[in-house]
Design a protein around this motif. Structure first.
Motif, short mmCIF file in Angstrom:
data_model
loop_
_atom_site.label_atom_id
_atom_site.label_comp_id
_atom_site.label_asym_id
_atom_site.label_seq_id
_atom_site.Cartn_x
_atom_site.Cartn_y
_atom_site.Cartn_z
N LYS A 27 -5.68 -1.76 -1.70
CA LYS A 27 -5.97 -2.84 -2.64
C LYS A 27 -6.98 -2.38 -3.70
N ALA A 28 -8.02 -1.69 -3.28
CA ALA A 28 -9.01 -1.21 -4.24
C ALA A 28 -8.41 -0.22 -5.22
N GLU A 29 -7.39 0.51 -4.78
CA GLU A 29 -6.74 1.50 -5.64
C GLU A 29 -5.61 0.91 -6.48
N GLY A 30 -5.41 -0.41 -6.41
CA GLY A 30 -4.40 -1.05 -7.22
C GLY A 30 -2.99 -0.74 -6.79
N ARG A 31 -2.77 -0.60 -5.48
CA ARG A 31 -1.45 -0.26 -4.96
C ARG A 31 -0.60 -1.50 -4.67
N THR A 32 -1.02 -2.66 -5.16
CA THR A 32 -0.21 -3.86 -5.08
C THR A 32 0.80 -3.85 -6.23
N VAL A 33 2.08 -4.02 -5.90
CA VAL A 33 3.12 -3.97 -6.93
C VAL A 33 4.01 -5.20 -6.81
N ALA A 34 4.59 -5.61 -7.95
CA ALA A 34 5.53 -6.72 -7.95
C ALA A 34 6.82 -6.29 -7.29
N ALA A 35 7.39 -7.16 -6.46
CA ALA A 35 8.65 -6.85 -5.79
C ALA A 35 9.31 -8.14 -5.35
N ASP A 36 10.59 -8.32 -5.72
CA ASP A 36 11.33 -9.50 -5.27
C ASP A 36 11.53 -9.47 -3.76
N SER A 37 11.72 -8.26 -3.22
CA SER A 37 11.84 -8.08 -1.78
C SER A 37 11.18 -6.76 -1.43
N ARG A 38 10.92 -6.59 -0.15
CA ARG A 38 10.25 -5.36 0.27
C ARG A 38 11.20 -4.16 0.24
N ASP A 39 12.52 -4.41 0.31
CA ASP A 39 13.48 -3.33 0.47
C ASP A 39 13.41 -2.31 -0.67
N GLY A 40 13.32 -2.80 -1.92
CA GLY A 40 13.27 -1.88 -3.05
C GLY A 40 12.03 -1.01 -3.01
N ALA A 41 10.90 -1.59 -2.65
CA ALA A 41 9.66 -0.82 -2.56
C ALA A 41 9.73 0.21 -1.44
N VAL A 42 10.35 -0.19 -0.32
CA VAL A 42 10.51 0.75 0.79
C VAL A 42 11.35 1.94 0.36
N ALA A 43 12.46 1.68 -0.33
CA ALA A 43 13.32 2.76 -0.79
C ALA A 43 12.56 3.70 -1.73
N ALA A 44 11.77 3.12 -2.62
CA ALA A 44 11.03 3.94 -3.58
C ALA A 44 9.95 4.78 -2.91
#
Length: 346
Positions: free
Chosen positions: A45-62
């Protein structure tokens, strides 16, 4: 004597916060030689690793470097993967809890780098000789439940190599290397907890393992290449050998046992989809089920082909594919242009 103390009072952490300053501001009793154990979530969180995502699946793939194992569940497909941050874990460590709706939290991009930076800042603020361990929660092969483990470390001897020493009976220790950083992470989790909102703990009594330099970090605990004997799950190893590695179009098994017809049809799809030595496996397959006296069912698969080589190849592949579905394949009948197999729960 080993002491472990929670560090309460840390406020909600957001991007660009000075995490070290927030930790010092809690008034935590820090002493020379202490190990500060910090959950990766607040670091991310301090490093700004929060990203917008409609679902978790796309972020997991990335965030996935390699898929190790996958299963379908009532909530979707769950994958155990090698994350781009390094550790092998479920869903690449992407977290959708305790974050705003429509966002997910990624692991720190470089957990050891995060530990080094936090340690340097803490030492500058306090003048103390400290170590830092960044942790995340992991499942483990062959064991139920989850534990916290080190994904980043700085200033701590992450292993204690006992090879060459002797035990109380005089036997030489040949393979014993204690994963100290993981033991520290798990011990600290006993006082941090998951529901109390305390993401930081201080471990005291390990000053002898606290180093002047940052050390090799938790990345040195990761096994890769030839040293990783378990690069794939047992089902994934069979499916990969048959031409359908993880994340392939042949769906993975479900965690809830499926009916025998579904299992058999998936095994047939896997057996038929590959090309062997450049020749298409032009084989037709029919799947039916028959009732057993006890009320259970088994599948009957009939393979037909003019090419006996292709027919034999698919029959052998089907036996392996069936094994990956926990089915045993038995040949019931074979002729020049057909083979009939019985697939039943192993």
């Amino acid at each position: 004597m080993l002491e472990i103390h929670p560090v309460p009072g840390l406020p909600e952490v957001v991007a660009d916060d000075d995490l070290a300053a927030l930790l010092v501001a809690t008034g935590a009793d820090l002493r020379d030689g202490d190990v500060l154990v910090v959950a990766s979530k607040v670091v991310a969180k301090a490093e700004g690793r929060t990203v917008a995502a409609d679902s978790r699946d796309g972020a997991v793939a990335a965030q996935t470097a390699r898929v190790v194992a996958e299963r379908r569940t009532p909530r979707g497909t769950t994958r155990i993967v090698e994350s781009r941050s390094g550790p092998v874990m479920a869903a690449a460590g992407v977290d959708a809890s305790n974050v705003a709706l429509g966002t997910v939290l990624l692991l720190p991009a470089d957990p050891d780098g995060s530990a080094r930076a936090l340690r340097a800042r803490l030492q500058a603020l306090t003048g103390l000789r400290l170590a830092v361990v960044v942790t995340d929660t992991l499942g483990r092969p062959w064991r139920d439940g989850q534990v916290d483990a080190a994904i980043g470390a700085a200033g701590l001897a992450v292993t204690d190599d006992l090879r060459g020493a002797t035990d109380a009976y005089g036997n030489p220790l040949e393979v014993t290397v204690r994963a100290v950083a993981d033991e520290v992470a798990s011990a600290a989790d006993l006082v941090k907890g998951k529901l109390e909102g305390v993401p930081v703990a201080v471990v005291r009594g390990l000053a002898g393992l606290v180093q002047d330099d940052d050390g090799p970090g938790a990345a040195s605990l990761l096994r890769a290449g030839a040293g990783d004997w378990f690069r794939l799950g047992h089902v994934e190893a069979v499916r990969t050998a048959l031409g359908a590695p993880p994340a392939h179009d042949v769906e993975p098994p479900h965690v809830v046992r499926e009916d025998v017809a579904t299992l058999a049809r998936r095994a047939v799809r896997l057996a038929l989809r590959h090309r062997l030595v450049g020749t298409a496996l032009a084989v037709a397959a029919d799947v039916s089920t028959e009732l057993e006296p006890d009320g259970s069912r088994h599948a009957v698969v009939t393979l037909r082909a003019d090419d006996r080589f292709a027919l034999g190849a698919v029959a052998e592949r089907l036996g392996a594919a069936a094994w990956a579905e926990d089915l045993a394949a038995t040949v019931l009948e074979e002729g020049p242009r057909h083979v009939v197999l019985r697939l039943a729960p192993a």
